[in-house]
Design an enzyme around this catalytic site. Sequence first.
Site, short mmCIF file in Angstrom:
data_model
loop_
_atom_site.label_atom_id
_atom_site.label_comp_id
_atom_site.label_asym_id
_atom_site.label_seq_id
_atom_site.Cartn_x
_atom_site.Cartn_y
_atom_site.Cartn_z
N LYS A 63 -23.03 2.29 -2.35
CA LYS A 63 -22.09 2.68 -3.40
C LYS A 63 -22.28 1.80 -4.65
O LYS A 63 -22.32 2.29 -5.78
CB LYS A 63 -20.67 2.53 -2.85
CG LYS A 63 -19.57 2.92 -3.78
CD LYS A 63 -18.22 2.62 -3.16
CE LYS A 63 -17.88 1.18 -3.40
NZ LYS A 63 -16.57 0.76 -3.63
N ASP A 108 0.87 -1.17 0.00
CA ASP A 108 0.00 0.00 0.00
C ASP A 108 0.92 1.22 0.00
O ASP A 108 1.95 1.22 0.68
CB ASP A 108 -0.84 -0.01 1.29
CG ASP A 108 -2.10 0.83 1.16
OD1 ASP A 108 -3.19 0.29 1.34
OD2 ASP A 108 -1.98 2.04 0.88
N LYS A 165 -23.76 -2.28 10.92
CA LYS A 165 -24.28 -3.60 11.32
C LYS A 165 -23.40 -4.10 12.46
O LYS A 165 -22.35 -3.51 12.74
CB LYS A 165 -24.30 -4.56 10.14
CG LYS A 165 -22.92 -4.93 9.62
CD LYS A 165 -23.03 -6.02 8.61
CE LYS A 165 -21.68 -6.54 8.22
NZ LYS A 165 -21.75 -7.66 7.33
N CYS A 179 -20.61 -0.90 0.88
CA CYS A 179 -20.83 -1.65 -0.36
C CYS A 179 -22.18 -1.37 -1.01
O CYS A 179 -22.23 -0.82 -2.12
CB CYS A 179 -20.68 -3.13 -0.09
SG CYS A 179 -19.10 -3.54 0.63
N GLY A 204 -36.05 -3.16 8.75
CA GLY A 204 -35.39 -2.30 9.73
C GLY A 204 -35.18 -0.91 9.17
O GLY A 204 -36.00 -0.41 8.38
N LEU A 228 -17.19 -11.41 0.56
CA LEU A 228 -17.18 -11.48 2.02
C LEU A 228 -17.94 -10.33 2.67
O LEU A 228 -18.04 -9.24 2.12
CB LEU A 228 -15.76 -11.58 2.56
CG LEU A 228 -14.72 -10.54 2.19
CD1 LEU A 228 -14.83 -9.31 3.05
CD2 LEU A 228 -13.35 -11.17 2.33
N ARG A 229 -18.51 -10.64 3.83
CA ARG A 229 -19.25 -9.64 4.59
C ARG A 229 -18.40 -9.15 5.76
O ARG A 229 -17.72 -9.96 6.40
CB ARG A 229 -20.53 -10.26 5.17
CG ARG A 229 -21.58 -10.51 4.17
CD ARG A 229 -22.60 -11.48 4.73
NE ARG A 229 -21.99 -12.80 4.96
CZ ARG A 229 -22.64 -13.84 5.48
NH1 ARG A 229 -23.88 -13.72 5.84
NH2 ARG A 229 -22.04 -15.00 5.64
N LYS A 281 -20.87 -9.85 -9.53
CA LYS A 281 -20.67 -9.11 -8.28
C LYS A 281 -21.73 -8.00 -8.12
O LYS A 281 -22.40 -7.89 -7.09
CB LYS A 281 -19.26 -8.50 -8.26
CG LYS A 281 -19.00 -7.51 -7.15
CD LYS A 281 -18.95 -8.18 -5.80
CE LYS A 281 -18.87 -7.14 -4.70
NZ LYS A 281 -18.69 -7.68 -3.38
C1 UGA Z 1 -22.12 -6.93 1.46
C2 UGA Z 1 -22.44 -8.31 0.86
O1 UGA Z 1 -23.31 -9.04 1.74
C3 UGA Z 1 -21.16 -9.11 0.63
O2 UGA Z 1 -21.46 -10.34 0.00
C4 UGA Z 1 -20.21 -8.29 -0.25
O3 UGA Z 1 -18.97 -8.94 -0.45
C5 UGA Z 1 -19.94 -6.93 0.39
O4 UGA Z 1 -21.21 -6.25 0.59
C6 UGA Z 1 -19.06 -6.13 -0.54
O5 UGA Z 1 -19.50 -5.81 -1.65
O6 UGA Z 1 -17.89 -5.90 -0.22
P1 UGA Z 1 -21.53 -6.03 3.92
O7 UGA Z 1 -21.69 -4.67 3.34
O8 UGA Z 1 -20.34 -6.34 4.75
O9 UGA Z 1 -21.55 -7.14 2.74
O10 UGA Z 1 -22.79 -6.30 4.85
P2 UGA Z 1 -24.16 -7.13 4.80
O11 UGA Z 1 -24.12 -8.17 5.84
O12 UGA Z 1 -24.50 -7.54 3.44
O13 UGA Z 1 -25.18 -6.00 5.29
C7 UGA Z 1 -25.37 -4.80 4.55
C8 UGA Z 1 -26.43 -3.94 5.18
O14 UGA Z 1 -27.72 -4.52 5.01
C9 UGA Z 1 -26.28 -3.72 6.69
O15 UGA Z 1 -26.51 -2.36 6.99
C10 UGA Z 1 -27.36 -4.59 7.30
O16 UGA Z 1 -27.82 -4.09 8.53
C11 UGA Z 1 -28.43 -4.50 6.23
N1 UGA Z 1 -29.37 -5.64 6.24
C12 UGA Z 1 -28.93 -6.90 5.97
C13 UGA Z 1 -30.73 -5.42 6.52
O17 UGA Z 1 -31.15 -4.28 6.77
N2 UGA Z 1 -31.58 -6.48 6.51
C14 UGA Z 1 -31.16 -7.74 6.23
O18 UGA Z 1 -32.01 -8.67 6.24
C15 UGA Z 1 -29.81 -7.95 5.96
#
Ligand code: UGA
Length: 437
Positions: free
Chosen positions: A267, A30, A324, A264, A257, A157-158, A208
Amino acid sequence: MNITIIGTGYVGLVTGACLADLGNKVTCADNDKTKIAALKKMIIPIYEPGLEDVVRRNAREKRLNFTSDVKEAIKKAEIIFIAVGTPSLDNGEADLTGVENVAKTIAQNMNGYKLIVEKSTVPVETGSWVEHTIRVNLPKSKKAKFKFDVASNPEFLREGQAINDFMNPDRIVIGVESETAKNLLLELYRPLNTTIIVTDIKSAEIIKHASNSFLAVKISFINAISRVCESTGADVVKVAEGMGLDKRIGRAFLDAGIGYGGSCFPKDLDAFITIAKKNGYDFQLLKATRDVNDSQKKLLVKKIKDALWLLKDKQIGVLGLSFKPNTDDLRSAPAIEIIKQLQAEGAKIKAFDPQSMDKAKNILPGVKLCKDVYETARNSDCLVIATEWNEFKKLDLRALKKIMLQPIIVDGRNIYDPKEMLNSGFRYIGIGRTLEK
Ligand code: UGA
């Protein structure tokens, strides 16, 4: 294998650490010298459960190292992952300056065959542009001598469960245009023992975007359903359960919610809407998804207002700031937007989050950051749950009731049972399941 990861953000760092854990020799590079100096001292810039252990173990066993000498890191690797940031521009497009700069640097430092893999979330056709950029920037003397391939290997990945997602993925997607690239990536991921989808680069890029967009649609869909549940007296949690048992639908991502946040979904949706438009398609479904998501935050503020009458000088306690649980990431966190809207109406805010208090200091002026749930609740007119951290799921309701000015809980993540709350003497306001009227 000798691997270099350029960009030590979320994706870069997790990918680097995990690939080292699979037995590869990995250099994370980096050009941010401060970040690299910290990483060398094992100071991890993000909170991600389990990441520090994997980094420490692999650094100790000399499979993982960090450098700010990007050129040298390019020279010593056969596979180079591009994992630099692709932030949103004002017009919604992804800013690909970082990706282009890395492609140029790779071209200038080519010293043998290289496989260049896009890992950052990028618009479709970025792979072709990376290939073009490397080709035109390769010094003449190297053109005939060195071959290279470009591939797309999007990350799914999350945050909060990144290590587990990397090690146990539902699938791995590789977009390639040559047998060499395909075989190298198949070999790299062989230890993970999962389904590997091999396709062309453009399809991989779209997989993706389409996956993230689909998940966002699912969330906005259940949030829209929650509005109808609210006006009819139904319970969205039961509705989600009933829908989710249908294998074609599935229960995941049907939690109503205050909407999705993070670095992610917001954007990526903007970027995908823009890409579609550029290619002649008006992606109205995704625009509506975005609108529903924005309206959930406004809805929560309205619910608080309805419960408290006027917001001016009311004391509101907010539990949870990160977008989250299990992360300290505040990027596009619904809680932050909600707090700003409440402050604009004159409310006084106290807040607590188990992990993101340091980051919150800089972005939440005027908010009293508390040491725990109970300090946040003390003398508050209402307590708002904005992130479903486990430690908020079993609060001592009796103790809370005693210290709050008014026993009102606005549960933006539906983590409590409305009946249990009513029985405990609280006025409970959830999303799509309010037991009122
Ligand atoms: C998300 C995707 O789930 C990943 O697969 C992906 O790799 C990542 O974006 C990325 O593009 O890098 P992430 O942003 O870490 O992952 O989080 P999520 O677990 O997907 O949650 C995203 C948002 O949705 C959170 O604010 C969560 O609270 C909300 N959410 C999720 C809800 O409001 N309701 C749900 O049922 C699930």
